[in-house]
Design a protein around this motif. Structure first.
Motif, PDB file in Angstrom:
ATOM      1  N   PRO A  15       0.819  -1.219   0.000  1.00  0.00           N
ATOM      2  CA  PRO A  15       0.000   0.000   0.000  1.00  0.00           C
ATOM      3  C   PRO A  15       0.851   1.267   0.000  1.00  0.00           C
ATOM      4  CG  PRO A  15       0.166  -0.860   2.212  1.00  0.00           C
ATOM      5  CD  PRO A  15       0.875  -1.851   1.319  1.00  0.00           C
ATOM      6  N   GLU A  16       0.184   2.376  -0.206  1.00  0.00           N
ATOM      7  CA  GLU A  16       0.839   3.680  -0.078  1.00  0.00           C
ATOM      8  C   GLU A  16       1.169   3.883   1.402  1.00  0.00           C
ATOM      9  OE1 GLU A  16       1.827   5.634  -2.508  1.00  0.00           O
ATOM     10  OE2 GLU A  16       1.016   4.217  -3.961  1.00  0.00           O
ATOM     11  N   PRO A  17       2.141   4.646   1.760  1.00  0.00           N
ATOM     12  CA  PRO A  17       2.839   5.600   0.919  1.00  0.00           C
ATOM     13  C   PRO A  17       4.066   5.031   0.196  1.00  0.00           C
ATOM     14  CG  PRO A  17       3.509   5.919   3.189  1.00  0.00           C
ATOM     15  CD  PRO A  17       2.472   4.823   3.186  1.00  0.00           C
ATOM     16  N   THR A  18       4.502   3.806   0.510  1.00  0.00           N
ATOM     17  CA  THR A  18       5.743   3.287  -0.094  1.00  0.00           C
ATOM     18  C   THR A  18       5.497   2.361  -1.277  1.00  0.00           C
ATOM     19  OG1 THR A  18       5.815   1.356   1.357  1.00  0.00           O
ATOM     20  CG2 THR A  18       6.919   3.379   2.152  1.00  0.00           C
ATOM     21  N   GLY A  19       4.343   1.698  -1.309  1.00  0.00           N
ATOM     22  CA  GLY A  19       4.079   0.696  -2.338  1.00  0.00           C
ATOM     23  C   GLY A  19       4.822  -0.598  -2.090  1.00  0.00           C
ATOM     24  N   GLU A  20       5.431  -0.746  -0.910  1.00  0.00           N
ATOM     25  CA  GLU A  20       6.203  -1.947  -0.583  1.00  0.00           C
ATOM     26  C   GLU A  20       5.419  -2.871   0.344  1.00  0.00           C
ATOM     27  OE1 GLU A  20      10.688  -0.028  -0.805  1.00  0.00           O
ATOM     28  OE2 GLU A  20       9.784  -0.371   1.157  1.00  0.00           O
ATOM     29  N   ARG A  21       5.700  -4.163   0.204  1.00  0.00           N
ATOM     30  CA  ARG A  21       5.165  -5.175   1.130  1.00  0.00           C
ATOM     31  C   ARG A  21       6.345  -5.953   1.667  1.00  0.00           C
ATOM     32  NH1 ARG A  21       3.851 -10.642   0.021  1.00  0.00           N
ATOM     33  NH2 ARG A  21       3.797 -10.115  -2.195  1.00  0.00           N
ATOM     34  N   HIS A  22       6.706  -5.655   2.905  1.00  0.00           N
ATOM     35  CA  HIS A  22       7.756  -6.406   3.581  1.00  0.00           C
ATOM     36  C   HIS A  22       7.073  -7.635   4.181  1.00  0.00           C
ATOM     37  CE1 HIS A  22      10.768  -3.092   3.429  1.00  0.00           C
ATOM     38  NE2 HIS A  22       9.658  -2.385   3.314  1.00  0.00           N
ATOM     39  N   CYS A  23       7.264  -8.773   3.559  1.00  0.00           N
ATOM     40  CA  CYS A  23       6.621 -10.030   3.943  1.00  0.00           C
ATOM     41  C   CYS A  23       7.594 -10.769   4.870  1.00  0.00           C
ATOM     42  CB  CYS A  23       6.324 -10.826   2.669  1.00  0.00           C
ATOM     43  SG  CYS A  23       5.279 -12.252   2.936  1.00  0.00           S
ATOM     44  N   ILE A  24       7.297 -10.770   6.170  1.00  0.00           N
ATOM     45  CA  ILE A  24       8.267 -11.158   7.186  1.00  0.00           C
ATOM     46  C   ILE A  24       7.809 -12.409   7.945  1.00  0.00           C
ATOM     47  CG2 ILE A  24       9.539 -10.356   9.215  1.00  0.00           C
ATOM     48  CD1 ILE A  24      10.112  -8.743   6.630  1.00  0.00           C
ATOM     49  N   ASN A  25       8.752 -13.313   8.168  1.00  0.00           N
ATOM     50  CA  ASN A  25       8.480 -14.492   8.981  1.00  0.00           C
ATOM     51  C   ASN A  25       8.256 -14.058  10.422  1.00  0.00           C
ATOM     52  OD1 ASN A  25       9.078 -16.962   7.208  1.00  0.00           O
ATOM     53  ND2 ASN A  25      10.847 -15.644   6.839  1.00  0.00           N
ATOM     54  N   GLY A  26       7.097 -14.409  10.977  1.00  0.00           N
ATOM     55  CA  GLY A  26       6.767 -14.009  12.344  1.00  0.00           C
ATOM     56  C   GLY A  26       7.741 -14.531  13.378  1.00  0.00           C
ATOM     57  N   VAL A  27       8.298 -15.734  13.169  1.00  0.00           N
ATOM     58  CA  VAL A  27       9.230 -16.279  14.166  1.00  0.00           C
ATOM     59  C   VAL A  27      10.542 -15.513  14.204  1.00  0.00           C
ATOM     60  CG1 VAL A  27       8.251 -18.604  14.025  1.00  0.00           C
ATOM     61  CG2 VAL A  27      10.286 -18.055  12.708  1.00  0.00           C
ATOM     62  N   ALA A  28      10.809 -14.686  13.201  1.00  0.00           N
ATOM     63  CA  ALA A  28      12.027 -13.875  13.180  1.00  0.00           C
ATOM     64  C   ALA A  28      11.857 -12.603  14.012  1.00  0.00           C
ATOM     65  CB  ALA A  28      12.396 -13.505  11.742  1.00  0.00           C
ATOM     66  N   LEU A  29      10.622 -12.340  14.438  1.00  0.00           N
ATOM     67  CA  LEU A  29      10.306 -11.099  15.138  1.00  0.00           C
ATOM     68  C   LEU A  29       9.896 -11.342  16.588  1.00  0.00           C
ATOM     69  CD1 LEU A  29       8.023  -9.463  12.422  1.00  0.00           C
ATOM     70  CD2 LEU A  29      10.470  -9.025  12.807  1.00  0.00           C
ATOM     71  N   LYS A  30      10.132 -10.330  17.399  1.00  0.00           N
ATOM     72  CA  LYS A  30       9.634 -10.281  18.771  1.00  0.00           C
ATOM     73  C   LYS A  30       8.887  -8.956  18.885  1.00  0.00           C
ATOM     74  CE  LYS A  30      12.936 -10.727  21.648  1.00  0.00           C
ATOM     75  NZ  LYS A  30      13.996 -10.635  22.665  1.00  0.00           N
ATOM     76  N   PHE A  31       7.695  -8.962  19.452  1.00  0.00           N
ATOM     77  CA  PHE A  31       6.911  -7.735  19.582  1.00  0.00           C
ATOM     78  C   PHE A  31       7.143  -7.121  20.953  1.00  0.00           C
ATOM     79  CE2 PHE A  31       3.029  -5.433  20.763  1.00  0.00           C
ATOM     80  CZ  PHE A  31       3.065  -4.455  19.764  1.00  0.00           C
ATOM     81  N   ILE A  32       7.452  -5.823  20.959  1.00  0.00           N
ATOM     82  CA  ILE A  32       7.612  -5.078  22.194  1.00  0.00           C
ATOM     83  C   ILE A  32       6.482  -4.036  22.235  1.00  0.00           C
ATOM     84  CG2 ILE A  32       9.139  -3.601  23.594  1.00  0.00           C
ATOM     85  CD1 ILE A  32      10.345  -6.387  22.962  1.00  0.00           C
ATOM     86  N   PRO A  33       5.503  -4.206  23.165  1.00  0.00           N
ATOM     87  CA  PRO A  33       4.375  -3.264  23.219  1.00  0.00           C
ATOM     88  C   PRO A  33       4.845  -1.868  23.637  1.00  0.00           C
ATOM     89  CG  PRO A  33       4.004  -5.176  24.649  1.00  0.00           C
ATOM     90  CD  PRO A  33       5.395  -5.268  24.139  1.00  0.00           C
ATOM     91  N   ALA A  34       4.133  -0.853  23.145  1.00  0.00           N
ATOM     92  CA  ALA A  34       4.436   0.522  23.527  1.00  0.00           C
ATOM     93  C   ALA A  34       4.116   0.721  24.992  1.00  0.00           C
ATOM     94  CB  ALA A  34       3.612   1.489  22.670  1.00  0.00           C
TER      95      ALA A  34
END
Length: 166
Positions: A145-164
């Motif tokens: 989608p806009e504004p970049t037109g990019e889709r970073h398709c990321i493996n969830g196991v590679a990420l850790k979520f840190i809540p605000a």
């Protein structure tokens, strides 16, 4: 006559080789020196730190099964960091539902994600990895989608979520 045609066809198919084997980028990458990252560990250290799924995605460039990530439906505010080294990679405000089965973002945190060309499945893709530890994250495509037109398709196991913090 049919026997001769069959032999010719077998020889013809046996002598063919894939075009991806001849790509200059692939040949150059295999000849290039291995990159050095700020966070480096032995394979044994990575295996001790990561779960088997995390290890195979981050260190062996595997892909997790679609629609299996616990982060896929996460809508909380915060930041997604590298599971291997805690480098901030994506802000939650850039996450969107792509329908592909993997967490998707339209923008990375500048300077924290690095890119390489990947021909592993026979055509050119842009592979993403953590700029700090080199862990494989996924791929970026130009259908987001806009504004970049990019889709970073990321493996969830590679990420850790840190809540605000609230």
């Amino acid at each position: 006559m049919q026997k001769n045609i069959a032999i010719i066809l077998v020889l013809l198919f046996a002598s063919c080789k894939g075009n991806s084997q001849e790509k200059k980028e692939v040949l150059a990458k295999s000849d290039a020196k291995e990159k050095v990252f700020a966070v480096t560990k032995t394979e044994a250290e990575w295996q001790n730190q990561l779960t088997p799924d995390q290890y195979y995605v981050l260190r062996k460039a595997a892909t997790e099964n679609p629609f299996t990530s616990e982060l896929l439906e996460n809508k909380e505010e915060g930041v997604y960091v590298c599971q291997g080294c805690d480098t901030p990679l994506f802000e939650s405000k850039t996450k969107f539902k792509s329908g592909t089965g993997w967490p998707s973002f339209y923008q990375e945190i500048e300077g924290n994600v690095a890119y390489d060309v990947d021909y592993k499945i026979g055509y050119k893709r842009t592979e993403e990895h953590c700029a700090t530890c080199g862990g494989h994250l996924g791929h970026v495509f130009e259908d987001g989608p806009e504004p970049t037109g990019e889709r970073h398709c990321i493996n969830g196991v590679a990420l850790k979520f840190i809540p605000a913090e609230k």
